[in-house]
Design an enzyme around this catalytic site. Sequence first.
Site, mmCIF file in Angstrom:
data_model
loop_
_atom_site.group_PDB
_atom_site.id
_atom_site.type_symbol
_atom_site.label_atom_id
_atom_site.label_comp_id
_atom_site.label_asym_id
_atom_site.label_seq_id
_atom_site.Cartn_x
_atom_site.Cartn_y
_atom_site.Cartn_z
ATOM 1 N N GLU A 249 53.356 -10.398 11.877
ATOM 2 C CA GLU A 249 54.118 -10.469 13.129
ATOM 3 C C GLU A 249 55.621 -10.453 12.885
ATOM 4 O OE1 GLU A 249 51.557 -12.588 12.467
ATOM 5 O OE2 GLU A 249 50.054 -12.143 14.002
ATOM 6 N N HIS B 283 46.041 -20.962 20.231
ATOM 7 C CA HIS B 283 45.917 -19.689 20.953
ATOM 8 C C HIS B 283 46.062 -19.888 22.461
ATOM 9 C CE1 HIS B 283 44.291 -18.330 17.119
ATOM 10 N NE2 HIS B 283 44.281 -17.071 17.549
#
Lengths: 322, 336
Positions: free
Chosen positions: B73, B142
Amino acid sequence: MDLSRDALLDAYRQMRTIRGFEEKLAELVTAGKLAGFLHLYAGEEAVAVGVCSHLSDRDIVTSTHRGHGHCIAKGVDVRGMMAELFGRSTGICKGKGGSMHIADLDRGMLGANGIVGAGIPLATGAALTAKLKRNGGVAVAFFGDGATNQGQFHEALNIAAVWCLPAIYVVENNGYGEATPTEFVTPVKDIAERAASYAMPSAVVDGMDFFDVRAKAGEAIARAREGGGPTLLECKTYRYYGHYVGDPLTYRRKEEAEEVRQLRDPLDLLERRAVEAGVVDADALRAIDGEVAAELEAAVAWAEQSPLPTADDVLRDVYVSG
Amino acid sequence: MPRQMLFVQAINEALHIAMQTDPDVILLGEDIAGGGGRKEQGIEEAWGGIMGATKGLYKAFGPERVLDTPISEMGFLGVAVGAAATGLRPVAELMFMDFLGVSLDPLLNQAAKLRYMFGGKARVPLTVRTSSGAGLRSAAQHSQTLYGITIAIPGLKTVCPSTPADAKGLLLASIRDDDPVVFCEPKSLMFTGGEVPEGDYTVPLGEAAVVREGSDVSLVGVGKTVHIALEAAEALAADGTSAEVLDLRSLQPLDEEAILATLAKTGRLVVIDEAPPRCSIASDVAALCVDRGFDSLNAPVKRVTAPHAPVPFSPTLEDLFVPSAQHVVAAVRSMS
């Protein structure tokens, strides 16, 4: 020698300008005239100038906290740089960036960077732009040995390799990451070995030797332009001033820098080789020395006389719109 | 019959339009092609992103414009910033907003600051799409609502739509904006439906919308909490309390005038947010009301937010964690 007299004189002039610029800054800091942190590039000139001798404005470079040399080698205006360091509104970044963020996109200079390793993915993105727009450009990331222990280095090299991007990664291994010797924190003998993880060609380069840098960077840049993908170049070099101006240098022997200056100084090496080859004579180089010194004096005078930014500038350019 | 569409389909349609209308728009992220294009194995179309938001785009626009990235990322967001600063208009997908933890530097120190540090010479027309919030039983790593981080970084814009129609229009506006925009997609809304206009349109950044008119109290929400506010307004109406609902839509720039206008109209305001309360949009809105709307206030501003805790896994606990219409109704009743 495959270089013309003019090309050699240009390279020498750039290297002399970098050296003079950095020496002038050291003087100005000591005199209390400049604010902030300054990381000087003196000793590493052959790397920036050797690599950038193959580049034009369409090619992008990213740099580091030690970025003045890359700016000068990429053609950024020295007066604008000086005014930037003086925090003036005439600075190349209008006084908003300073030494660690000096940039000029008109010259393809995508910024010094205060975050170690952060320029590496930025250059990789610039290489993606060049590839997708098919503009023939390449992107070069300059960074130190310390940055090769950052995740951004590994993530970006991996991406560049799998996407076959026209990127050149130039490690300036000056033997120290801030105050820590490279071998304390880096297990490989040559950082160039790290390219193997990314199936990427690499080379170890004498970063004090303009000609070696120019030759090996030339191969890498030509390969990138032809669609052959990225290369990692490790340039072994040395920084005369330590990490920043004011560094007590307690981590290295007092004589170390002097020994390097005597034996491997990049300007001396260039001069010796060029004069021996009969391409230039020493008088021409001394003339350049004088011109560069005068140019730098003029840059300081201009910067000192330039207007300061105003309160309105604090909020200018945070956003393009809204 | 107006056209109905899922939130995720509206996003997909916006991406199609953005790519059709501007050759500089590219997509990059994890699994966004998801192995699409393996023709030799008979596979032309694959995941299209974890939520399927990029489905069909690889086939339509090819491998140069729809780029599967490694699970890196920080690396691919940095690449996206560099590409944006040099002439492309990338749309990066950060699969879950929680992954800001491993990827913040390109947003915090690069995208947000290049233009300013370079004296106005750079533009970073980058959009980072990311799924935010609880609701999929995916627990603490998450499920976070982290736009409080991006709002607090000058140089970034942050957007969070609550309907499919706004998702399409705000995403097109974000992509065409010349500043870096963090585009939050509330994951609990991704598979909800709504009317979506045909064709190419934008919803301007920085404009809130009154989605229900009322006169007694203002309920201010963003993303999922707009729906909680609407549910609460319905319950309050049964009691004879008329609630106005304001959807912020953009968090930076923040439509302060719209917040102050609804407060001036009703004199009472509850702000509802999926994020924990500290240093949050809820606290920002409350501070704004006190600072610039004090004369309009007939009661204290109430914040209905998630608690100062990580998001729990157990469906029982997650449902307790997320603010509910009952919380909002209780807050309104406590004000009178």
